[in-house]
Write an enzyme that holds these catalytic residues in place. Structure first.
Site, short mmCIF file in Angstrom:
data_model
loop_
_atom_site.label_atom_id
_atom_site.label_comp_id
_atom_site.label_asym_id
_atom_site.label_seq_id
_atom_site.Cartn_x
_atom_site.Cartn_y
_atom_site.Cartn_z
N HIS A 216 0.83 -1.21 0.00
CA HIS A 216 0.00 0.00 0.00
C HIS A 216 0.87 1.26 0.00
O HIS A 216 2.02 1.22 0.42
CB HIS A 216 -0.83 0.05 1.30
CG HIS A 216 -1.93 -0.95 1.38
ND1 HIS A 216 -2.14 -1.72 2.51
CD2 HIS A 216 -2.90 -1.30 0.50
CE1 HIS A 216 -3.20 -2.50 2.31
NE2 HIS A 216 -3.66 -2.27 1.10
N CYS B 233 -2.92 1.07 9.96
CA CYS B 233 -3.95 0.15 9.44
C CYS B 233 -4.87 -0.43 10.51
O CYS B 233 -5.92 -0.96 10.17
CB CYS B 233 -3.29 -0.97 8.65
SG CYS B 233 -2.11 -1.88 9.59
C1 CIR Z 1 -3.47 -7.58 3.64
O1 CIR Z 1 -2.67 -8.15 2.87
O2 CIR Z 1 -4.49 -7.05 3.22
C2 CIR Z 1 -3.17 -7.59 5.11
N1 CIR Z 1 -2.46 -8.78 5.46
C3 CIR Z 1 -2.37 -6.37 5.50
C4 CIR Z 1 -3.15 -5.10 5.35
C5 CIR Z 1 -2.43 -3.93 5.92
N2 CIR Z 1 -3.21 -2.76 5.76
C6 CIR Z 1 -2.73 -1.53 5.80
O3 CIR Z 1 -1.55 -1.35 5.97
N3 CIR Z 1 -3.57 -0.54 5.63
#
Ligand code: CIR
Length: 255
Positions: free
Chosen positions: A162, A250
């Site tokens: 991201h 997140c």
């Molecule tokens: C994913 O791959 O979607 C999750 N394991 C990690 C998401 C992390 N989200 C973020 O940094 N906003």
């Protein structure tokens, strides 16, 4: 103190060790992840946020990463359409939690957006074009932003999940950037501090309403550089969330 006072969070599900990961299959310790998430919650409370919890759901191993499900634009919450199929069902309970505070707009197919690809500084919405966020999603987000009097700038993301994996705002004008991970030309006008090479992809930050900046304990060199610039940094260990490609922004939606 910032007027942003609410924090929506979602506890770690029992299935968290099956969260999506970009590389390999790390062995995530769910108990340790819970302790780290409790500590994250405590830091938010200490900074003055009112915590609102969305029930966790073991059907969604990644649901603790609640940021990806909504983007707050002024008086509106944009409910996203996550880029990963396995995460699409995470948005419903978050929308329920947000609709008592904000008007809702929903991203529609074929658009996809993860909230981790979006940050707002000085009335500009920066949206990362990534493996999770596509052009259609960004177009819909731009319409919602314009309705709130905000402009939108697209940022190409090259080497990260991201945008906010590699571009972390620490105040209204300063961002910490992982070198050669994004299209830096799109970030013109902002003050860039670079993540230390030895800590590539380990730094994350969340500026809190009390003026402190929560930073990952795994990136001490970068944190020290920020401290030398006058930031009041507050390290926290979130190793288990980092194993699942998560950072500090997140795990909450602040509004
Ligand atoms: C994913 O791959 O979607 C999750 N394991 C990690 C998401 C992390 N989200 C973020 O940094 N906003």
């Amino acid at each position: 103190m910032s007027p942003v006072a609410n924090a929506l969070i979602r506890p770690i599900p029992d299935t968290f060790d099956r969260a999506l990961v970009r590389h390999g299959r790390p062995s995530i310790d769910v108990g340790l992840a819970r302790a780290q998430h409790d500590s994250y919650r405590t830091h938010l409370e200490a900074a003055g946020y009112e915590i609102q919890e969305v029930p966790t759901d073991p059907a969604y191993p990644d649901c603790v990463f609640i940021e990806d499900t909504a983007v707050i634009l002024g008086s509106t919450a944009v409910i996203t359409r996550p880029g990963a199929l396995s995460r699409r069902g995470e948005t419903g309970p978050v929308a329920v939690g947000l609709r008592e505070h904000l008007a809702l707009v929903e991203i529609e197919a074929p658009g996809t957006i993860d909230g981790g690809d979006v940050f707002i500084l000085n009335d500009v919405v920066y949206a990362g074009r990534s493996e999770r966020t596509n052009e259609e999603g960004i177009d819909q987000l731009r319409s919602a932003a314009m309705a709130q009097g905000l402009e939108l700038v697209t940022v190409g993301v090259y080497d990260a999940l991201h945008l906010k994996s590699v571009v972390l705002p620490v105040d209204h004008e300063t961002i910490v950037v992982t070198p050669q991970a994004v299209d830096e030309a799109a970030l013109v006008g902002l003050h860039l501090v670079y993540e230390a090479d030895s800590e590539r992809h380990r730094f994350s930050a969340l500026p809190l309403r009390d003026g402190r900046v929560l930073v990952t304990a795994s990136a001490q060199v970068t944190a020290s550089a920020l401290e030398a610039l006058g930031y009041d940094v507050d390290p926290i260990d979130v190793s288990q969330m980092q194993m699942a490609d998560g950072g500090l922004t997140c795990m909450s939606i602040l509004f």
